[in-house]
Design an enzyme around this catalytic site. Sequence first.
Site, PDB file in Angstrom:
ATOM      1  N   ASP A 189      91.905 -15.954  88.404  1.00 42.01           N
ATOM      2  CA  ASP A 189      92.817 -17.040  88.038  1.00 42.01           C
ATOM      3  C   ASP A 189      92.783 -18.208  89.020  1.00 42.01           C
ATOM      4  O   ASP A 189      92.754 -18.016  90.241  1.00 42.01           O
ATOM      5  CB  ASP A 189      94.258 -16.511  87.964  1.00 42.01           C
ATOM      6  CG  ASP A 189      94.465 -15.493  86.841  1.00 42.01           C
ATOM      7  OD1 ASP A 189      93.515 -15.240  86.085  1.00 42.01           O
ATOM      8  OD2 ASP A 189      95.591 -14.972  86.730  1.00 42.01           O
ATOM      9  N   TYR A 191      89.736 -17.142  81.450  1.00 41.39           N
ATOM     10  CA  TYR A 191      90.115 -15.898  80.760  1.00 41.39           C
ATOM     11  C   TYR A 191      90.514 -16.200  79.311  1.00 41.39           C
ATOM     12  O   TYR A 191      90.109 -15.486  78.382  1.00 41.39           O
ATOM     13  CB  TYR A 191      91.270 -15.271  81.538  1.00 41.39           C
ATOM     14  CG  TYR A 191      91.710 -13.906  81.084  1.00 41.39           C
ATOM     15  CD1 TYR A 191      90.983 -12.765  81.425  1.00 41.39           C
ATOM     16  CD2 TYR A 191      92.881 -13.734  80.335  1.00 41.39           C
ATOM     17  CE1 TYR A 191      91.412 -11.506  81.025  1.00 41.39           C
ATOM     18  CE2 TYR A 191      93.311 -12.486  79.942  1.00 41.39           C
ATOM     19  CZ  TYR A 191      92.578 -11.371  80.285  1.00 41.39           C
ATOM     20  OH  TYR A 191      93.002 -10.126  79.895  1.00 41.39           O
ATOM     21  N   GLY A 205      99.595  -7.577  74.891  1.00 43.81           N
ATOM     22  CA  GLY A 205     100.444  -8.450  75.701  1.00 43.81           C
ATOM     23  C   GLY A 205     100.324  -7.990  77.146  1.00 43.81           C
ATOM     24  O   GLY A 205      99.220  -7.769  77.631  1.00 43.81           O
ATOM     25  N   GLY A 211      96.573 -21.360  84.557  1.00 45.72           N
ATOM     26  CA  GLY A 211      95.688 -20.743  85.557  1.00 45.72           C
ATOM     27  C   GLY A 211      94.609 -19.862  84.971  1.00 45.72           C
ATOM     28  O   GLY A 211      93.915 -19.146  85.704  1.00 45.72           O
ATOM     29  N   GLY A 252      89.380   2.231  83.784  1.00 46.17           N
ATOM     30  CA  GLY A 252      90.499   1.327  84.098  1.00 46.17           C
ATOM     31  C   GLY A 252      91.786   1.802  83.435  1.00 46.17           C
ATOM     32  O   GLY A 252      91.821   2.851  82.774  1.00 46.17           O
ATOM     33  N   GLY A 253      92.836   1.016  83.605  1.00 49.30           N
ATOM     34  CA  GLY A 253      94.156   1.397  83.091  1.00 49.30           C
ATOM     35  C   GLY A 253      94.151   1.606  81.586  1.00 49.30           C
ATOM     36  O   GLY A 253      94.566   2.659  81.086  1.00 49.30           O
TER      37      GLY A 253
HETATM   38  P1  NAD Z   1      91.800  -2.651  84.728  1.00 49.79           P
HETATM   39  O1  NAD Z   1      91.499  -3.583  85.834  1.00 49.79           O
HETATM   40  O2  NAD Z   1      92.666  -1.468  84.980  1.00 49.79           O
HETATM   41  O3  NAD Z   1      90.463  -2.128  84.036  1.00 49.79           O
HETATM   42  C1  NAD Z   1      89.342  -2.934  83.815  1.00 49.79           C
HETATM   43  C2  NAD Z   1      88.125  -2.091  84.078  1.00 49.79           C
HETATM   44  O4  NAD Z   1      86.952  -2.882  83.837  1.00 49.79           O
HETATM   45  C3  NAD Z   1      88.057  -1.599  85.529  1.00 49.79           C
HETATM   46  O5  NAD Z   1      87.928  -0.191  85.555  1.00 49.79           O
HETATM   47  C4  NAD Z   1      86.831  -2.303  86.072  1.00 49.79           C
HETATM   48  O6  NAD Z   1      86.125  -1.542  87.037  1.00 49.79           O
HETATM   49  C5  NAD Z   1      86.014  -2.499  84.799  1.00 49.79           C
HETATM   50  N1  NAD Z   1      84.978  -3.524  84.980  1.00 49.79           N
HETATM   51  C6  NAD Z   1      85.090  -4.714  85.608  1.00 49.79           C
HETATM   52  N2  NAD Z   1      83.911  -5.354  85.622  1.00 49.79           N
HETATM   53  C7  NAD Z   1      83.035  -4.535  84.974  1.00 49.79           C
HETATM   54  C8  NAD Z   1      81.652  -4.640  84.666  1.00 49.79           C
HETATM   55  N3  NAD Z   1      80.928  -5.708  85.041  1.00 49.79           N
HETATM   56  N4  NAD Z   1      81.065  -3.615  84.007  1.00 49.79           N
HETATM   57  C9  NAD Z   1      81.790  -2.524  83.634  1.00 49.79           C
HETATM   58  N5  NAD Z   1      83.092  -2.378  83.898  1.00 49.79           N
HETATM   59  C10 NAD Z   1      83.716  -3.373  84.561  1.00 49.79           C
HETATM   60  O7  NAD Z   1      92.429  -3.571  83.600  1.00 49.79           O
HETATM   61  P2  NAD Z   1      93.077  -3.172  82.209  1.00 49.79           P
HETATM   62  O8  NAD Z   1      94.461  -3.686  82.221  1.00 49.79           O
HETATM   63  O9  NAD Z   1      92.813  -1.738  81.875  1.00 49.79           O
HETATM   64  O10 NAD Z   1      92.233  -4.118  81.230  1.00 49.79           O
HETATM   65  C11 NAD Z   1      91.360  -3.625  80.234  1.00 49.79           C
HETATM   66  C12 NAD Z   1      91.064  -4.743  79.244  1.00 49.79           C
HETATM   67  O11 NAD Z   1      92.275  -5.146  78.613  1.00 49.79           O
HETATM   68  C13 NAD Z   1      90.489  -5.996  79.900  1.00 49.79           C
HETATM   69  O12 NAD Z   1      89.511  -6.547  79.051  1.00 49.79           O
HETATM   70  C14 NAD Z   1      91.676  -6.911  80.001  1.00 49.79           C
HETATM   71  O13 NAD Z   1      91.290  -8.253  80.004  1.00 49.79           O
HETATM   72  C15 NAD Z   1      92.425  -6.543  78.738  1.00 49.79           C
HETATM   73  N6  NAD Z   1      93.839  -6.864  78.766  1.00 49.79           N
HETATM   74  C16 NAD Z   1      94.689  -6.229  79.626  1.00 49.79           C
HETATM   75  C17 NAD Z   1      96.047  -6.564  79.599  1.00 49.79           C
HETATM   76  C18 NAD Z   1      97.046  -5.909  80.480  1.00 49.79           C
HETATM   77  O14 NAD Z   1      98.214  -6.311  80.437  1.00 49.79           O
HETATM   78  N7  NAD Z   1      96.698  -4.921  81.285  1.00 49.79           N
HETATM   79  C19 NAD Z   1      96.511  -7.534  78.715  1.00 49.79           C
HETATM   80  C20 NAD Z   1      95.617  -8.156  77.860  1.00 49.79           C
HETATM   81  C21 NAD Z   1      94.280  -7.808  77.889  1.00 49.79           C
END
Ligand code: NAD
Length: 246
Positions: free
Chosen positions: A93, A152, A183, A148, A13-14
């Site tokens: 959400d 989460y 954030g 919403g 993921g990101g």
């Molecule tokens: P993203 O959607 O790019 O990455 C999340 C990854 O989790 C994806 O690659 C997805 O395939 C994987 N995933 C989902 N369900 C899964 C499962 N059951 N088993 C294994 N992998 C699974 O999102 P992101 O922004 O990279 O988020 C990463 C983490 O950071 C998350 O926990 C998110 O809640 C947290 N977060 C992100 C932000 C933000 O602004 N991007 C802010 C706060 C918290």
Amino acid sequence: MSSRIALVTGGIGGLGSAICRSLAQAGRKVVAADLAARSERIDAFRAEMDGLDVHFAPADVGSFEACGELLRSIEATQGPVDILVNAAGITRDATLRKMDPQQWSDVLRINLDGAFNLCRQLVEGMCERGFGRIVNISSVNGQTGQFGQTNYAAAKAGLHGFTMALARETARKGVTVNSVSPGYIDTPMTRAIREDVREGIVTSIPVGRMGHPHDIARTVAFLTADDAGYITGANIPVNGGLFISF
Ligand code: NAD
């Protein structure tokens, strides 16, 4: 000494891919665990990690059995996991009045149970070996609540309660447990937010921009360093000043 093994969930993921890159650049052997995605997505990830010691492993963190299989297969092929970063996460959400039980349980199962499923099966070995670094990726919305997002916010606040309790259980064994609360970071998760809502969010961030995945990755690399053993049970906010507290 052989290089330490790091497991990053949500690894393609990101945030996950930025974390994989930072840990590999810090000399770790990295396994990126994520859902068995379309092959183009995995190929793109492999191309992005070209030249780094990063391997992809399919796994659903929401399944206790699948997490056990993943850990056994990493141990058999590479060795035991020394560093775990729980970054897999989803959003579903809806205001509570409209939230169906599936939206509630999916978010809790992946964002919170996922951390339990891996830690439960990993922490004993880390304690026996006398070294471990666990980082749980929480969220500013777990600290403040968000419209919403009762599901989460509950999962992310719960993740920090989990962090603090586990940190106490493992502190004497060389295993640290911390959370990082991002954030708003520019990733596919936040790109899914409606454009006008995103613009409103950016206006409210004191630093004046969304975060970069690297802002989170460098914090994870710091917390997982071999000499970071005196930081445990902490939550590190990385939010551009969006939520300032002590
Ligand atoms: P993203 O959607 O790019 O990455 C999340 C990854 O989790 C994806 O690659 C997805 O395939 C994987 N995933 C989902 N369900 C899964 C499962 N059951 N088993 C294994 N992998 C699974 O999102 P992101 O922004 O990279 O988020 C990463 C983490 O950071 C998350 O926990 C998110 O809640 C947290 N977060 C992100 C932000 C933000 O602004 N991007 C802010 C706060 C918290």
